[in-house]
Design an enzyme around this catalytic site. Sequence first.
Site, PDB file in Angstrom:
ATOM      1  N   CYS A 314     -92.977 112.082 -20.579  1.00 34.01           N
ATOM      2  CA  CYS A 314     -91.647 112.647 -20.586  1.00 34.01           C
ATOM      3  C   CYS A 314     -91.657 114.220 -20.678  1.00 34.01           C
ATOM      4  O   CYS A 314     -90.952 114.740 -19.984  1.00 34.01           O
ATOM      5  CB  CYS A 314     -91.095 112.190 -21.858  1.00 34.01           C
ATOM      6  N   TRP A 317     -92.502 115.370 -17.418  1.00 37.95           N
ATOM      7  CA  TRP A 317     -90.994 115.043 -16.557  1.00 37.95           C
ATOM      8  C   TRP A 317     -90.170 116.184 -16.381  1.00 37.95           C
ATOM      9  O   TRP A 317     -89.535 116.437 -15.391  1.00 37.95           O
ATOM     10  CB  TRP A 317     -90.610 113.748 -17.142  1.00 37.95           C
ATOM     11  N   HIS A 318     -90.160 117.085 -17.436  1.00 33.51           N
ATOM     12  CA  HIS A 318     -89.233 118.188 -17.467  1.00 33.51           C
ATOM     13  C   HIS A 318     -89.662 119.197 -16.613  1.00 33.51           C
ATOM     14  O   HIS A 318     -88.937 119.925 -16.281  1.00 33.51           O
ATOM     15  CB  HIS A 318     -89.260 118.739 -18.727  1.00 33.51           C
ATOM     16  N   GLY A 319     -90.981 119.103 -16.487  1.00 30.54           N
ATOM     17  CA  GLY A 319     -91.544 120.227 -15.518  1.00 30.54           C
ATOM     18  C   GLY A 319     -93.097 120.233 -15.627  1.00 30.54           C
ATOM     19  O   GLY A 319     -93.681 119.877 -16.697  1.00 30.54           O
TER      20      GLY A 319
ATOM     21  N   VAL B  41     -82.460 121.352 -18.373  1.00 33.65           N
ATOM     22  CA  VAL B  41     -83.735 121.604 -18.673  1.00 33.65           C
ATOM     23  C   VAL B  41     -84.281 122.711 -17.600  1.00 33.65           C
ATOM     24  O   VAL B  41     -85.500 123.144 -17.759  1.00 33.65           O
ATOM     25  CB  VAL B  41     -84.625 120.377 -18.381  1.00 33.65           C
TER      26      VAL B  41
END
Lengths: 393, 45
Positions: A314, A317-319, B41
């Site tokens: 996770c 997944w943000h970067g 984000v």
Amino acid sequence: MSLSLLDLQFVLLLLAVAVGRRVLPLSWHVRFGAVASAALIGLASPRTLVALGGITLLYLLPARALIVRAKASSQKTAKVIALTSIFGLVAMMVLFKVHLFFEVPFLHGSRLGKEIVALIGFSYFLFRAINYLYMHYLMDLGRDDPLMVLYYTIFPPTLTSGPIHKFVDFKKQTEKVRQLDWPTFRDGVYRITRGYFRKMVIAFAIDGLVNRLLEANQWNTATSALLIASLYVFFYFDFAGYSDIAIGFGQILGIKVPENFRTPFKATSITEFWRHYHITLADWLRDHVFIPLGGMRASRTKAGAITFVLMVLCGLWHGLTIPFLLWGLWHGTMLLAEGIAGSKPIPPAKRKGPKYWGRVAFTNVRISIGALFFLPSLDVVKGVLLGLIQPLG
Amino acid sequence: MSKPKTPDYMMLVKWSAMVAAVAWALAHRLGAEAAAIPEFVYVNF
């Protein structure tokens, strides 16, 4: 025009779609919704429409047909087809993330760069796409209208940042369409306004404070604590605000969008926090990864280990960056520890007194520290953390 | 027992206050910059 609910042009066109839906017969709801949504996305970014529409009509629908046909003869074959087609979608997400990470800095400002940025909600689209195939594998959902499936995958209010709809809920709603009445419209507009207020007034004011602290770059107990708290509150208001706007627009378009936040600040453990913060993503991960991997029947240690890996993924997944990896490790470790210890939330009747508030504070402090990893530089993170033990003056 | 519903006039007062605050933010160009943020984000401080 961008596909953001903060883009005035996009918002006005979305309102026009709501008006169109109100004046047209109910039997047109799904067809009109799908075509209008596609037109809206096509206007903002033709490439995005081709990508999302193409995957829906040329990948999801045939894959679903193969899964349903295989289920009639062999469950094993159906499982192989479902897994293969879902892995295909996961591969698209990984490729997209890698591409985004490596290409965007060099393409910044170019036409291609902008088009890629317009695809920013791609992973939310893929979450819905995976849910669609998985539900058809698990359940007997009958026939689908292709336009309804398209409407589900590209529903504009939730397209770029969620909340993540479940296909079964969405389908049920399109089968029992109701005309927009005054209380629903009023509540929707109220929700939209609250969302803009949270995002554009509260979150942005906090963002200003965060910027000033980062520019000053002077870290001591007070400034570090203030930055850590501000970041946490900023992320909540920014994202909960956006979810409010999406839920409100869903309401006036006749689709009930699931809630994404339920007072996460009152959580007494990290496990409880994730049941109240970005709820639809946590639910999605539970339904599509945790349960299929046997997390519900596993020992505490195994369930904790699955959660740990999920949180690391996770984070990435943000970067694909070191701070996001550390964020995943931070949350994963805390969830693993709570899982092994068998931590239980405090029952509602006992939610008072110093013990309760102590646990709430401890949870919030740990979550706030995790928010630090959303800062772009690890050096800043280090400076802020060291600042916590630097006395004032 | 279900939670009592917020009276309509209170909702109107809260709604008006929020609209005024958002309008103020837009007038001070806060919104214009916020609108440039595509997804939470990817916020670059």
